[in-house]
Design a protein around this motif. Sequence first.
Motif, PDB file in Angstrom:
ATOM      1  N   ILE A   1       0.834  -1.214   0.000  1.00 41.86           N
ATOM      2  CA  ILE A   1       0.000   0.000   0.000  1.00 41.86           C
ATOM      3  C   ILE A   1       0.863   1.256   0.000  1.00 41.86           C
ATOM      4  CG2 ILE A   1      -1.717   1.313   1.303  1.00 41.86           C
ATOM      5  CD1 ILE A   1      -2.862  -1.329   2.297  1.00 41.86           C
ATOM      6  N   ALA A   2       1.961   1.234   0.748  1.00 40.38           N
ATOM      7  CA  ALA A   2       2.860   2.385   0.761  1.00 40.38           C
ATOM      8  C   ALA A   2       3.452   2.636  -0.626  1.00 40.38           C
ATOM      9  CB  ALA A   2       3.973   2.164   1.781  1.00 40.38           C
ATOM     10  N   THR A   3       3.820   1.571  -1.325  1.00 40.18           N
ATOM     11  CA  THR A   3       4.361   1.717  -2.684  1.00 40.18           C
ATOM     12  C   THR A   3       3.294   2.246  -3.636  1.00 40.18           C
ATOM     13  OG1 THR A   3       5.842  -0.158  -2.239  1.00 40.18           O
ATOM     14  CG2 THR A   3       5.578   0.517  -4.538  1.00 40.18           C
ATOM     15  N   LEU A   4       2.063   1.764  -3.475  1.00 41.37           N
ATOM     16  CA  LEU A   4       0.950   2.246  -4.294  1.00 41.37           C
ATOM     17  C   LEU A   4       0.771   3.752  -4.128  1.00 41.37           C
ATOM     18  CD1 LEU A   4      -1.420   1.192  -6.132  1.00 41.37           C
ATOM     19  CD2 LEU A   4      -2.798   1.144  -4.057  1.00 41.37           C
ATOM     20  N   ALA A   5       0.972   4.235  -2.909  1.00 44.72           N
ATOM     21  CA  ALA A   5       0.813   5.665  -2.634  1.00 44.72           C
ATOM     22  C   ALA A   5       1.948   6.500  -3.207  1.00 44.72           C
ATOM     23  CB  ALA A   5       0.718   5.880  -1.119  1.00 44.72           C
ATOM     24  N   LEU A   6       3.171   6.011  -3.125  1.00 41.68           N
ATOM     25  CA  LEU A   6       4.341   6.844  -3.404  1.00 41.68           C
ATOM     26  C   LEU A   6       4.861   6.722  -4.827  1.00 41.68           C
ATOM     27  CD1 LEU A   6       6.232   6.188  -0.043  1.00 41.68           C
ATOM     28  CD2 LEU A   6       4.917   8.232  -0.672  1.00 41.68           C
ATOM     29  N   ALA A   7       4.596   5.595  -5.488  1.00 39.57           N
ATOM     30  CA  ALA A   7       5.153   5.371  -6.827  1.00 39.57           C
ATOM     31  C   ALA A   7       4.211   5.893  -7.905  1.00 39.57           C
ATOM     32  CB  ALA A   7       5.406   3.880  -7.038  1.00 39.57           C
ATOM     33  N   ARG A   8       4.762   6.256  -9.052  1.00 40.40           N
ATOM     34  CA  ARG A   8       3.991   6.644 -10.221  1.00 40.40           C
ATOM     35  C   ARG A   8       4.289   5.657 -11.339  1.00 40.40           C
ATOM     36  NH1 ARG A   8       1.738   8.770  -6.959  1.00 40.40           N
ATOM     37  NH2 ARG A   8       1.151  10.965  -6.661  1.00 40.40           N
ATOM     38  N   MET A   9       3.240   5.084 -11.918  1.00 38.14           N
ATOM     39  CA  MET A   9       3.425   4.014 -12.897  1.00 38.14           C
ATOM     40  C   MET A   9       2.182   3.907 -13.760  1.00 38.14           C
ATOM     41  SD  MET A   9       2.997   0.870 -10.174  1.00 38.14           S
ATOM     42  CE  MET A   9       4.163   1.680  -9.061  1.00 38.14           C
ATOM     43  N   PRO A  10       2.233   3.114 -14.853  1.00 36.29           N
ATOM     44  CA  PRO A  10       1.047   2.892 -15.684  1.00 36.29           C
ATOM     45  C   PRO A  10      -0.023   2.112 -14.905  1.00 36.29           C
ATOM     46  CG  PRO A  10       3.058   2.275 -16.851  1.00 36.29           C
ATOM     47  CD  PRO A  10       3.439   2.486 -15.416  1.00 36.29           C
ATOM     48  N   LEU A  11      -1.233   2.108 -15.456  1.00 40.24           N
ATOM     49  CA  LEU A  11      -2.365   1.432 -14.804  1.00 40.24           C
ATOM     50  C   LEU A  11      -2.074  -0.027 -14.461  1.00 40.24           C
ATOM     51  CD1 LEU A  11      -5.290   1.442 -13.815  1.00 40.24           C
ATOM     52  CD2 LEU A  11      -6.002   0.977 -16.187  1.00 40.24           C
ATOM     53  N   PRO A  12      -1.448  -0.835 -15.348  1.00 41.25           N
ATOM     54  CA  PRO A  12      -1.169  -2.234 -14.976  1.00 41.25           C
ATOM     55  C   PRO A  12      -0.293  -2.353 -13.728  1.00 41.25           C
ATOM     56  CG  PRO A  12      -0.962  -1.966 -17.336  1.00 41.25           C
ATOM     57  CD  PRO A  12      -1.110  -0.595 -16.774  1.00 41.25           C
ATOM     58  N   GLY A  13       0.633  -1.396 -13.545  1.00 41.79           N
ATOM     59  CA  GLY A  13       1.461  -1.415 -12.340  1.00 41.79           C
ATOM     60  C   GLY A  13       0.641  -1.181 -11.089  1.00 41.79           C
ATOM     61  N   TYR A  14      -0.284  -0.229 -11.146  1.00 38.01           N
ATOM     62  CA  TYR A  14      -1.163   0.015 -10.007  1.00 38.01           C
ATOM     63  C   TYR A  14      -2.028  -1.221  -9.720  1.00 38.01           C
ATOM     64  CZ  TYR A  14      -0.095   5.038 -10.028  1.00 38.01           C
ATOM     65  OH  TYR A  14       0.529   6.255  -9.940  1.00 38.01           O
ATOM     66  N   MET A  15      -2.492  -1.858 -10.771  1.00 36.36           N
ATOM     67  CA  MET A  15      -3.315  -3.057 -10.580  1.00 36.36           C
ATOM     68  C   MET A  15      -2.508  -4.183  -9.934  1.00 36.36           C
ATOM     69  SD  MET A  15      -5.549  -3.085 -14.133  1.00 36.36           S
ATOM     70  CE  MET A  15      -6.414  -4.596 -13.668  1.00 36.36           C
ATOM     71  N   ALA A  16      -1.231  -4.324 -10.344  1.00 40.43           N
ATOM     72  CA  ALA A  16      -0.380  -5.367  -9.758  1.00 40.43           C
ATOM     73  C   ALA A  16      -0.140  -5.098  -8.268  1.00 40.43           C
ATOM     74  CB  ALA A  16       0.943  -5.444 -10.509  1.00 40.43           C
ATOM     75  N   LEU A  17       0.146  -3.846  -7.928  1.00 44.39           N
ATOM     76  CA  LEU A  17       0.345  -3.516  -6.514  1.00 44.39           C
ATOM     77  C   LEU A  17      -0.940  -3.699  -5.720  1.00 44.39           C
ATOM     78  CD1 LEU A  17       2.619  -0.341  -6.551  1.00 44.39           C
ATOM     79  CD2 LEU A  17       3.133  -2.557  -5.487  1.00 44.39           C
ATOM     80  N   GLY A  18      -2.070  -3.331  -6.327  1.00 46.68           N
ATOM     81  CA  GLY A  18      -3.342  -3.541  -5.652  1.00 46.68           C
ATOM     82  C   GLY A  18      -3.595  -5.012  -5.386  1.00 46.68           C
ATOM     83  N   MET A  19      -3.284  -5.860  -6.353  1.00 45.22           N
ATOM     84  CA  MET A  19      -3.473  -7.295  -6.155  1.00 45.22           C
ATOM     85  C   MET A  19      -2.551  -7.837  -5.064  1.00 45.22           C
ATOM     86  SD  MET A  19      -3.598 -10.459  -8.848  1.00 45.22           S
ATOM     87  CE  MET A  19      -5.317 -10.106  -9.218  1.00 45.22           C
ATOM     88  N   LEU A  20      -1.287  -7.346  -5.029  1.00 47.59           N
ATOM     89  CA  LEU A  20      -0.365  -7.791  -3.982  1.00 47.59           C
ATOM     90  C   LEU A  20      -0.882  -7.378  -2.603  1.00 47.59           C
ATOM     91  CD1 LEU A  20       2.296  -9.040  -3.074  1.00 47.59           C
ATOM     92  CD2 LEU A  20       3.401  -6.822  -3.472  1.00 47.59           C
TER      93      LEU A  20
END
Length: 401
Positions: A90-109
């Motif tokens: 969740i911390a990485t999801l907040a701080l990192a900037r990436m394409p939509l698939p990257g956000y989806m991967a972090l959300g799934m993790l």
Amino acid sequence: MAGYRDLLRTPGVARIIVAQLTARFPNGMTSLAILLHIQSVTGSYGSAGLVLAATSVGQAIAGPVTSRWMGMWGMRRVLTLTTAVCAVAIATLALARMPLPGYMALGMLAGLSTPPVQSAVRTIYPKMVNSRQLTPLFSLDASLQEIIWIIAPVLITFVATQVGTVEGLLLVVVILVGGCAWFILSPEVGRVRIPRSRRSIGKVLTKPAVLLATVVGFLLIGACAAVEAGVVATFGHGGLEAGIVLALFSVGSLAGGLTFGHIPIGSWAMARRLFIVTVGLALTMISLDVWWLGGTLVLAGIGIAPALAVLFAMTSASVKFSDTAEAFGWVGTGQLIGAAAGSAIAGFLIDGIGPEGAYIAATVFSAAGLLVAIVFVRAFPDLRHRDASPIPDTEPVETVT
């Protein structure tokens, strides 16, 4: 209320309830925090719905698996590992900037590593109280968890809109770590040992009551997730109306749970409670005025905590103690898949036809749950003259014939 006071005087009950509510408090914040953050970054509710759906799918996959792990490796080990991984994701999801698939991967993790606090505490409950107190305890738990949904949406909406969506997600991380640490260190978590199940994973779903609880939970929480997306879309990011309306939704649920928690659970209990939810949600489609939505969602909420209490009690009463954690894991999985479906469908309907689409989706989900409860009413256990304790585990005994 006197019965609830007596229940809370039972040694350890009040402490474990407060600890697990704190550990689960992020559950009422994470979805909104992700929705607001991803929508802010991408400008699309559809994209935000996809990330939220990925998170929910991850939670759904993990639910029965991590719950079953607690019988293999112990509650504290599993809870500690999952808490650490989830916080980092969740911390990485907040701080990192990436394409939509990257956000989806972090959300799934983040979803895959969500700590199985709910399965743990509902497995602990039968070991803390006598059989007569167990159904009221499930009702009290289902009611008090609405405190999460009353306070958390207002808090996260305020932080995300007035401070920033990044800060909102980081607040989720702080509460997650602190709350789970308190729950993990509770004496009851170390004292209760879940026996290793001898059945293959998924076998517990052959129990009709567990399967029905999973399906109905999917539909009920799908309706709630659609409402959440619809309320945020209705009032946007400019004020606190969204958090307040969602809090009123939970106020209705809290009131319903405390009022009806003492009523014995019969076969028709689920259908009656879902009827209230469906009527309330259908009325939301008349107007998007803040007062109208608040009032209709209070009505819909009155049936939610009582319906969840039925789910918990029928699940507990239908399985052996060694299968309880996994059974609650599957029920949680059904709810989380429902949240994923409700969020995704509502997100695309909002992009297509406006906020009204989310309320239509919510009503359809709830009506489908009501239909299931009516059609399969004979499969719902009648607990009016029995308790909700799990079936004791027994060893096979050889007999001479």
